[in-house]
Design an enzyme around this catalytic site. Structure first.
Site, PDB file in Angstrom:
ATOM      1  N   ASP A  74       0.852  -1.196   0.000  1.00 11.93           N
ATOM      2  CA  ASP A  74       0.000   0.000   0.000  1.00 11.93           C
ATOM      3  C   ASP A  74       0.886   1.244   0.000  1.00 11.93           C
ATOM      4  O   ASP A  74       0.557   2.264  -0.598  1.00 11.93           O
ATOM      5  CB  ASP A  74      -0.873   0.068   1.266  1.00 11.93           C
ATOM      6  CG  ASP A  74      -1.639  -1.200   1.584  1.00 11.93           C
ATOM      7  OD1 ASP A  74      -1.137  -2.282   1.261  1.00 11.93           O
ATOM      8  OD2 ASP A  74      -2.720  -1.109   2.187  1.00 11.93           O
TER       9      ASP A  74
ATOM     10  N   GLU B 230      -6.160 -10.818  -3.935  1.00 12.10           N
ATOM     11  CA  GLU B 230      -5.889 -11.935  -3.018  1.00 12.10           C
ATOM     12  C   GLU B 230      -6.889 -13.085  -3.138  1.00 12.10           C
ATOM     13  O   GLU B 230      -6.724 -14.105  -2.483  1.00 12.10           O
ATOM     14  CB  GLU B 230      -5.856 -11.418  -1.575  1.00 12.10           C
ATOM     15  CG  GLU B 230      -4.704 -10.466  -1.346  1.00 12.10           C
ATOM     16  CD  GLU B 230      -4.536 -10.067   0.116  1.00 12.10           C
ATOM     17  OE1 GLU B 230      -5.499 -10.229   0.882  1.00 12.10           O
ATOM     18  OE2 GLU B 230      -3.441  -9.597   0.468  1.00 12.10           O
TER      19      GLU B 230
HETATM   20  C1  BGC Z   1      -5.525  -6.208   0.788  1.00  6.65           C
HETATM   21  C2  BGC Z   1      -4.056  -6.014   0.497  1.00  6.65           C
HETATM   22  C3  BGC Z   1      -3.525  -4.902   1.385  1.00  6.65           C
HETATM   23  C4  BGC Z   1      -3.828  -5.185   2.843  1.00  6.65           C
HETATM   24  C5  BGC Z   1      -3.416  -4.035   3.732  1.00  6.65           C
HETATM   25  C6  BGC Z   1      -5.699  -6.524   2.261  1.00  6.65           C
HETATM   26  O1  BGC Z   1      -7.061  -6.699   2.560  1.00  6.65           O
HETATM   27  O2  BGC Z   1      -6.054  -7.261   0.017  1.00  6.65           O
HETATM   28  O3  BGC Z   1      -3.864  -5.677  -0.852  1.00  6.65           O
HETATM   29  O4  BGC Z   1      -2.157  -4.761   1.196  1.00  6.65           O
HETATM   30  O5  BGC Z   1      -5.208  -5.427   3.014  1.00  6.65           O
HETATM   31  O6  BGC Z   1      -4.132  -2.878   3.424  1.00  6.65           O
END
Ligand code: BGC
Length: 738
Positions: free
Chosen positions: A352, A479
């Site tokens: 992020d 994800e």
């Molecule tokens: C997201 C990731 C992100 C993380 C932290 C997760 O729910 O899928 O892309 O890096 O949260 O924000």
């Protein structure tokens, strides 16, 4: 729900069910420290919290793993590792220095005692002050007005100040003020800290605390409390882990008394903390010093949207959270996924940071962006060890980064380990920083070393398949689809990073050349111009079959679905290529891809909204772009994902600025020019903001008829306005008709 206005977000009444979420939303901070909007007199569980950047240790993490179906059980969770899993790094909650309690004729003001006759609480974004005005009646009918105010100093990272005005409305009773430090704080429900030394003398308290055994960091916190309007002696009334003193006086009806509490907080990560540091000045002086700095930061970050109060306020509120999330003065830690507003996600630094958060700082606070990248530089040694341990060359950064840069991702969760795109994201952060700031010194001294190590990793990680290079067995940004081959976002970005590093290397006379790999690296693209998110993506089902159904998944997965058999995605992958990476893949059709992936995206990661706003704007779907902007800015105010109490979604909020800058104002800073392709919202009367480009400030105004760019630069800047090259002359402006 908080009521938005141009300068404030207001809680109009006290509602216990909103207390925890509003505590995150009402965080005050300066990037060094984040203090949740807890009450001075104390709140309830989940709420009290003051976090210092980089002050980590280990906690026992109680897990709630979920698996809605057999596939998840097999591929998302490593059952063996889960059995062993116990400890996890986390930011550790510092002592509670807010502690300030008032008793009226022996009855202490708490939200759950007596009667709240009126209540107003707000964050003032223009001065980073949290204000609470309460009229309270105790059980004896004594009515008292309280006006609390507090801020975290932008002039001195270590200074936090509180002020309370107390006015007895219908009585002249005894008032007792109690102030000091409560050391009984917890992190993740556990007592991690131990007091090394603590003392109370007169109106002062000091706590020297060990923040945990693993890293052994310490903090020192000193409070000085003064009462104005009455004479009263301070008496030590410490007990049971609370270091405090109290002063009592007989109040006069209608008279206003003031209590000021100035706090100095620091950690052993930057200085010796074994002795008290006493703040001698008054609240107002600290406030003036703070404002002199805060004003500069706030003004550069500010975006004014005339003709739309909802968007104007929301973007300002989001910007407020962005500017309090990043440390401006050192590289001890970097920008976390929830800023310093809560404990969830442990204050780790994720991807992020480089992809979502850095873009705003690169444009409005380049020094803060540099600090964030220097944190990565400081973790390079560990990143090399990570790569070596996995059998690769170069450096492999942690997907979840803590104190030293070793991999802190939850070890039983299999899929994040495959998110090796982190290694391209960090490279992108470096390139983006250098492109926009022109800071070649940074590139020479630190950036190149990181880029080369990252490219060496990719050299060893790509695999030759039928004459081309492929990147196999990864999880992209989405994800919901772990273990895929040739994730589009990863492959496109890695090629760009390899090319750019080769180009930079040439300018420094270095012989690192990655062009052979870049050329042969497979760039997924269908004949019709659609980019498959990964190999075989379009062959998956276009709907989501449900299976299992524990519904324990909540916002992470909207349904108990068989995501691996479906094209439904959690968050953008392909659309990031166009929006945040600003690439225009050859022969791919932007509109086609946007139309497709928008429909497939579940947005169960808040990191979806800002890229979607940009893609919609780029493709002329203004209402959609606007709605996504509102979701970006109001993610936590509306509590869209029902978890704001855990801390705000910093990576999403920061996107509000970027969606206006990149999406609506249509700006992309390139190495040799600024591209502008505006997309107007028909009811916006005027949008104005500034940003930094290569050390100069550029001010932008966009009205329904005109687009103006003004610079204080000594040099001419090339602007490509809607495809036409224009010159923005030194210290002048260009104004284009729309
Ligand atoms: C997201 C990731 C992100 C993380 C932290 C997760 O729910 O899928 O892309 O890096 O949260 O924000």
């Amino acid at each position: 729900m908080l009521k938005p206005s141009v300068t404030k977000f207001v809680e109009e009444s006290y509602r216990i069910e909103e207390e925890a979420a509003n505590s995150a939303l009402f965080t005050t901070g300066n990037g060094y420290i984040g203090v949740r909007g807890s009450f001075e007199e104390y709140g309830s569980i989940r709420i009290q919290g003051a976090y210092i950047r980089g002050v980590f240790d280990e906690i026992i993490e109680v897990m709630e793993p979920f698996a809605d179906n057999e596939y998840m059980k097999k591929y998302y969770i490593d059952e063996e590792k889960l059995r062993n899993f116990e400890y996890q790094d986390s930011v550790i909650n510092n002592v509670d220095f807010l502690l300030l309690r008032f008793s009226i004729d022996g009855e202490t003001f708490y939200t759950w005692e007596g009667k709240i006759l009126s209540w107003e609480r707000y964050i003032d974004m223009t001065n980073e002050t949290l204000v609470r005005k309460v009229r309270w009646e105790n059980t004896k009918g004594d009515v008292t007005d309280f006006e609390f105010e507090r801020f975290s100093s932008f002039a001195n990272d270590h200074v936090y100040c509180l002020k309370v005005k107390v006015t007895p409305v219908n009585h002249s009773k005894k008032i007792e003020v109690m102030s000091g430090i409560d050391t009984r704080v917890k992190t993740g429900g556990q007592k991690i800290t131990t007091v090394i030394s603590g003392k109370v003398w007169e109106n002062k308290a000091f706590a020297h605390v060990n923040m945990g055994k693993k890293y052994g960091f310490e903090t020192g916190t000193t409070t000085v409390t003064n009462l104005y309007g009455a004479e009263a002696a301070w008496k030590d009334n410490s007990e049971n882990g609370v270091l405090s003193s109290a002063a009592e006086f007989t109040a006069e009806q209608g008279k206003t008394y003031e209590v000021e509490k100035c706090v100095y907080i620091s950690s052993s990560r930057e200085e010796d903390v074994s002795q008290p540091v006493i703040l001698e000045k008054r609240y107002a002086e600290y406030f003036d010093e703070h404002m002199a700095e805060y004003k500069k930061v706030f003004e550069l970050a500010d975006i004014a949207i005339e003709g739309d109060e909802l968007a104007d306020s929301g973007v300002r509120f989001a910007n407020y959270h962005s500017i309090i999330s990043a440390s401006r003065n050192d590289s001890v830690h970097s920008i976390a996924a929830k800023g310093l507003t809560g404990e969830r996600y442990n204050d780790f630094v994720w991807w992020d940071c480089e992809i979502y958060q850095l873009p705003i700082f690169i444009h409005i606070a380049p020094e803060a962006a540099k600090h964030a990248l220097m944190y990565r530089y400081n973790c390079l040694k560990k990143a090399k060890e990570n790569a070596k341990a996995a059998g690769f060359s170069g450096a492999k950064y942690a997907f979840c980064s803590s104190v030293e840069g070793d991999e802190r991702v939850w070890e039983y969760a299999r899929h994040p380990f495959m998110q090796i795109h982190i290694n391209a994201d960090i490279a992108w952060g470096i390139i983006n920083y250098v492109t926009v700031t022109g800071d070649k010194e940074f590139l020479k001294d630190y950036g190149m070393e990181m880029l080369v190590e990252l490219c060496e990793y990719w050299r060893s990680r790509v695999e030759e398949v039928n004459g081309r290079y492929e990147i196999l067995r990864v999880t992209g940004t989405d994800e919901h689809h772990p273990y895929v081959n040739n994730d589009a976002y990863t492959n496109y970005l890695v090629k760009y990073v390899l090319e750019k590093t080769t180009e930079y290397a040439k300018t420094f006379g270095m012989d690192n050349d990655y062009s052979d790999i870049a050329e042969k690296l497979y760039q997924p693209l269908d004949k019709c111009g659609l980019i498959p998110q990964f190999d075989g993506y379009f062959g998956l089902s276009r709907t989501l079959e449900e299976a299992g159904g524990s519904a324990a998944t909540g916002f992470q997965m909207k349904k108990s679905g068989l995501y691996h058999k479906s094209q439904v995605i959690k968050q953008p992958d392909v659309m990031l290529i166009y929006s945040y990476l600003n690439m225009k893949p050859e022969n791919a059709n932007y509109a086609l891809n946007w139309d497709y992936y928008e429909k497939m995206c579940e947005s169960s990661s808040s990191l979806s909204f800002a890229p979607h706003s940009i893609c919609a704007a780029d493709n002329g779907r203004i209402l959609s772009a606007y709605n996504y902007l509102i979701e970006t800015a109001y993610i936590d105010v509306y509590d869209i994902h029902k978890c704001s109490w855990q801390g705000v979604h910093s990576g999403c909020l920061v996107g509000a600025w970027y969606a206006v800058f990149r999406g609506f104002a249509g700006i992309v800073c390139r190495e040799d020019c600024i591209e502008v392709n505006p997309h107007q919202v028909p009811w916006w009367d005027k949008v104005s903001f500034s940003f930094m480009y290569k050390g100069s400030k550029i001010s932008v105004t966009m009205t329904p008829c005109e687009y103006t760019l003004k610079t204080d630069s000594e040099e001419e800047i090339d602007v490509i306005f809607k495809g036409e090259r224009k010159s923005l002359c030194a210290k002048s402006e260009i104004c284009e008709a729309l």
